[in-house]
Write a protein that holds these residues in place. Sequence first.
Motif, PDB file in Angstrom:
ATOM      1  N   PHE A   1      30.966  38.286  50.047  1.00  0.00           N
ATOM      2  CA  PHE A   1      30.045  39.422  50.013  1.00  0.00           C
ATOM      3  C   PHE A   1      30.458  40.543  50.962  1.00  0.00           C
ATOM      4  CE2 PHE A   1      26.746  36.768  47.910  1.00  0.00           C
ATOM      5  CZ  PHE A   1      26.495  37.647  46.877  1.00  0.00           C
TER       6      PHE A   1
ATOM      7  N   ILE B   1      32.706  43.257  49.615  1.00  0.00           N
ATOM      8  CA  ILE B   1      32.042  44.183  48.701  1.00  0.00           C
ATOM      9  C   ILE B   1      31.220  45.185  49.503  1.00  0.00           C
ATOM     10  CG2 ILE B   1      30.411  44.336  46.805  1.00  0.00           C
ATOM     11  CD1 ILE B   1      31.434  41.680  45.856  1.00  0.00           C
TER      12      ILE B   1
ATOM     13  N   PHE C   1      33.703  39.674  31.445  1.00  0.00           N
ATOM     14  CA  PHE C   1      33.193  40.956  31.943  1.00  0.00           C
ATOM     15  C   PHE C   1      33.292  42.028  30.875  1.00  0.00           C
ATOM     16  CE2 PHE C   1      32.940  39.336  36.169  1.00  0.00           C
ATOM     17  CZ  PHE C   1      32.007  40.152  36.755  1.00  0.00           C
TER      18      PHE C   1
ATOM     19  N   MET D   1      26.587  45.023  35.999  1.00  0.00           N
ATOM     20  CA  MET D   1      27.892  44.586  36.503  1.00  0.00           C
ATOM     21  C   MET D   1      27.758  43.997  37.899  1.00  0.00           C
ATOM     22  SD  MET D   1      29.914  44.914  34.206  1.00  0.00           S
ATOM     23  CE  MET D   1      31.401  45.603  33.630  1.00  0.00           C
TER      24      MET D   1
ATOM     25  N   VAL E   1      28.696  40.328  39.291  1.00  0.00           N
ATOM     26  CA  VAL E   1      29.545  40.001  40.440  1.00  0.00           C
ATOM     27  C   VAL E   1      28.847  39.010  41.354  1.00  0.00           C
ATOM     28  CG1 VAL E   1      30.540  40.932  42.538  1.00  0.00           C
ATOM     29  CG2 VAL E   1      30.880  42.117  40.402  1.00  0.00           C
ATOM     30  N   VAL E   2      27.545  39.228  41.554  1.00  0.00           N
ATOM     31  CA  VAL E   2      26.795  38.283  42.382  1.00  0.00           C
ATOM     32  C   VAL E   2      26.822  36.898  41.744  1.00  0.00           C
ATOM     33  CG1 VAL E   2      24.525  37.737  43.289  1.00  0.00           C
ATOM     34  CG2 VAL E   2      25.351  40.075  43.368  1.00  0.00           C
TER      35      VAL E   2
ATOM     36  N   MET F   1      35.520  47.401  39.660  1.00  0.00           N
ATOM     37  CA  MET F   1      35.174  46.057  39.200  1.00  0.00           C
ATOM     38  C   MET F   1      36.422  45.183  39.087  1.00  0.00           C
ATOM     39  SD  MET F   1      32.024  45.662  38.813  1.00  0.00           S
ATOM     40  CE  MET F   1      32.208  44.101  38.031  1.00  0.00           C
TER      41      MET F   1
ATOM     42  N   VAL G   1      37.510  44.158  42.479  1.00  0.00           N
ATOM     43  CA  VAL G   1      36.615  43.134  43.040  1.00  0.00           C
ATOM     44  C   VAL G   1      36.886  41.783  42.392  1.00  0.00           C
ATOM     45  CG1 VAL G   1      34.228  42.386  43.162  1.00  0.00           C
ATOM     46  CG2 VAL G   1      34.804  44.710  43.711  1.00  0.00           C
ATOM     47  N   LEU G   2      37.041  41.804  41.063  1.00  0.00           N
ATOM     48  CA  LEU G   2      37.329  40.551  40.364  1.00  0.00           C
ATOM     49  C   LEU G   2      38.620  39.941  40.881  1.00  0.00           C
ATOM     50  CD1 LEU G   2      36.369  41.090  36.662  1.00  0.00           C
ATOM     51  CD2 LEU G   2      35.331  39.630  38.354  1.00  0.00           C
TER      52      LEU G   2
ATOM     53  N   LEU H   1      37.936  38.269  44.103  1.00  0.00           N
ATOM     54  CA  LEU H   1      37.168  37.031  43.955  1.00  0.00           C
ATOM     55  C   LEU H   1      38.040  35.920  43.371  1.00  0.00           C
ATOM     56  CD1 LEU H   1      33.765  38.412  42.662  1.00  0.00           C
ATOM     57  CD2 LEU H   1      34.321  37.556  44.915  1.00  0.00           C
TER      58      LEU H   1
END
Lengths: 655, 221, 315
Positions: free
Chosen positions: A416, A419, B22, B102, B106-107, C301, C304-305, C308
Amino acid sequence: MVYWIALGAAGVAIPLERAVHARVFFTLGTLGGLLLTGVGLAGLSGWPQSAVLGLGLPDLPFHVRIDPLSSFFLLLLGAAGAAVSAFSAEYFQRGGGGEIRLVCLLYHVFLAAMTMVLIADDAYLFMLAWETMALASYFLVITDHRIAEIRRAGFIYFLVAHLGAIAILLAFGLLQLGQWDYTFEAMRNTSLGTQWSAAVFVLALIGFGAKAGFLPLHVWLPEAHPAAPSPVSALMSGVMLKTAIYGFLRVSFDLLQNQVWWWGVVALAVGLATAFYGAVFAALQTDMKRLLAYSSIENIGIVLAGAGLALVFHAYGMDLLAALALAATLLHCLNHALFKTLLFLATGAVMHATSQRSLGKLGGLIRRMPWVAGLALIGTLAIAGLPPLNGFVSEWLLFQSFLLSPSLPNSYLNMFIPIGTALLALAVALSSYVMVKFFGIVFLGLPREESLHEAHDIGLAARIAMGWLALWCVLIGLAPVLFLRTLDPVFQTLVGTGLRDSLARSNWTFLTAVAPEQASYSALAFLLVIVLVIVIVAMLLRRWFPVDRRRAPAWDCGFGKLDARMQDSAEGYGQPVKQIFQVFLRLERHHPSPFDRQPRYHSRIEDPVWERLYLPVARGVERLASIIGAVQHGRIAIYLVYSFVTLLLLLVVIL
Amino acid sequence: MSSPFVGQVIDLLAALMLLIAFAMLAQRRLLRLIHLFALQGAVLTLNTMVVAVTLVQSHLWFSVALNLVLKVIVLPMILIRVVNRLGLRRDAESVGNLPFIMLVAVVLVILSFNVALPISRLAGTITRGTLGIAMASMLIAFLMMITRRKAVAQVVGFLAMENALFFAATSATYGMPMVVELGIALDVLVGTFIFGIFFFQIRETFDSLDTRSLERLGGRE
Amino acid sequence: MSVSQAVLQLFQGVLAVAVAPLVLGWLNQCRAWLQNRRAPSLLQPYRVLIKLLRKEMVLATNASWLFRLAPYVVFACMVLAGAIVPLVATDLPFARAADVIALVGLFALARVFMALAAMDVGTAFGSLGSRREMLIAALAEPALLMVFFTPALISHSTALTTIVDQFSNGALQIHPSMAFAAVAFVMVLLAENARIPVDNPSTHLELTMVHEAMILEYSGRHLALMDWAHALKLTVYMGIGIALFLPWGMAHPQNWLELPLALAALGVKLALAGAGLALLETLAAKMRIFKVPEFLGMAFMLAVLGMLVHFLVET
């Protein structure tokens, strides 16, 4: 030393008769500020010094103490205060605002109160100084009390300040928990249970947050800052907000012992939200002081996010990283104090010269006020977080500490926090949008009003004041390592580890995060190379391609007559942000129809926090008050009956 | 074939699964959505194939064939035919507040990664890292069903969920027992037929495939 | 700092400056081919620059010192960036002056000067371009930061040199996360360098231009510097992309023999990257300015992906 500060601050506060010569007193105030800067610098290296003053109530003497943390904030107060005083010496000469003697008194009381807040070592003195500070600043805000809007702004400020003060009082009450010893020393030695500690932390976050302007409590800031005279706004935004940060750090790192990781997460989340919110709203403002006020909210958010990150690291025992995050936090505090003060002084100069505050009526001042424009440009670049100035240094450090968060032993946080970093990056990038808007609209382009052609530049004292701040911005930007080394004792006090070792691993021109192979940054190299390239290119071009230069009317794609009203207004410049972040705003907009002969465009942006949080609370309070109001009749006999009944009841119950 | 390399290929395919999930969440056009679904099936097949090749697991080959026929060819074809027959080829629906959806996704990803972490540490398979991704894909497909209003899109979401489940099974235990797998495949096939019939029924009754028409519960007008 | 290092450093800086217009020329040539047009010469950008340098300079009557200073500052920032990014060799003296974050700051400095200069003359187009540019940058920056996060996580560093060393010297490893980051990076590159889906570098249509609107009032020497800086920025961005995602074949300053090989590798990589960009630009259509947030949101996005995915499958 301690006695001296108290005496000196008080001495400056004494109003002498011929206050019309504001020059004398504010110049004296400058000296006080400079001395304070020196004291702060000296205190950073020295051991904590404490003293007990025989003032105050019987059995409740004042305890004062200067440790590295308070020294750092004293330094901040001194550096910014000196500049503001020097500027005021010129600013208050030409009237504006209320009675000069009163302003002089309040101004110095305000400065002295802030000093006391920073050196107080018991809750009693702290609260006393805190409230004095709030009162003095309240009266300074309403200097122009004949204007209703300003009174309203003052009221909101006063209300929020008091809510905050109550929360702080409760926090201190919990901290001493049953010992009835209100010195910070005693609080440091008590270890509270987890729940009580958490309660203290939350109360401190709310209490100091009210003064600093954390997200739902920020509403007073954009009201009070424009209302106050510019030097006062500068002092409030530049320094007073930092005393709240000081209080927050003092309580959460120093007085509380067992930090838990989620405190940091809460602070981090609130800070990031505040930063983002402040940046978006700052981009939409059309009043230059409101714009700066929202930008202060943004910067305070960044500071809080840094403090939160430091708390998370500290709670997991990763003290080196905590020190790094803390370095970013404290440096950003100081940086913000420097460049925000500088910019508020610049708005003061602009207002003095043009008597305009609205961005829609300014423009082109770089040609009329070269000094202000040049110095404000340094402030603008610094606050926009651009190398090689100081704003970039603290943001760089903060980003580095965010990048190191994946080493935390908590996989949720690992994912987290990065982000969150993106949110921080968005806020920082938006802040450069905001600052381009601010500088571009005020100083560049064509003058939007006829009267701007008569604008005049600032005098010597103001030049010195603004130059002093700009010099700090440049110096900290160029030699951050030297400065961070002097700050090392602060980190030692708060998290137990300093950065000295990691900073010493490369020479002073290179700022490193933990290890040089990990990341390094050298502002000096930036500046040198840029200047060198500019000089070489200019020389080569002049030699190889000697050409004529001619002045002509602007081309503007050949559209013909250029007029000042064709430029972007402040509203227009913020339009893309308004469009994109519409969800976060309460927007009231009226578009004229294409057939309208006299089209009028009208748009109003409101803070949604008012609608969603404050108004319901206010209505609730009103309803409650009207219920209580039922027992009020205004007749003396009835009040006597109330007292009588109470007395009877007490007699019956007790006997 | 070296083991770390295979592991990396599987990781890559898993990442692709997530990416497609996604993309489906964000895709507004119905036809594109079905194409994406077919693509997801193809990635799934490929993944199963890689596992089958490395581990020489014969029953996995059966899954490969099943996947290829069912999810890459038959189901998308059925769906496309339905869409054609219903005249929805150019249909697009507005997906409300996309950035917010979105972020929720992500969460969800973070959540499922963390939930899957202890499980995948226990599993001894070479594909264990991908369990979190499988779970995330499943939740995202679920989220897609929630955010859509059109019946066809919801069905695609349902099928994508099944894909993700299958993927999870492959990554955790090298696939489910044959009987279960066959059963599920049959279920899905029959389910799709029934859905197809339902689409026409819904359409005839309400003149629309918007499931909001179904929200008025019996009798209360 | 040894002499060879210093010489190599100087060489790389000069190389970046010299080669930048060529990269732009190559990009234009590829685009022309793909669009069935006859391509201008590869050296056309150089000719344009020389023509501009020889021309008389026309300044707006009310242009201030900021307007005149800005082209030099922008150019100098880009030269510095070209010296910092490892193009042919790692471990150069200047490489330590900035990690990727400081590099982003450097680009921001140039951008702010350009945006301010655009507002200086007070034309409607100038401020329009300025606000659009600042907006695009504000949205691109979070995405860019997330792109950098993944390699920083893998190599535990934000210094480009360390990242390059880590990737080019280790065993060949597929990082799915880096694939995500690479796609996101290309999207950010398109946005930051005013390339086609976001901005059209070859238009002067009022409603669509962003970068061109900002430099509308420049002429002669100033315009040449601005254009050159623009080409340099594109080259440097490609250089960053190459360093992050295709780092193989860079020289070490101790070993001069590696240099020709590194130069050849750089040439091939830049040529490929330019051709790829031209292809992308040909396939895509310029989008409305308010679609840009969506475009950059997608880049964000993806990044971020990628990050992750790295956490789950690569640790």
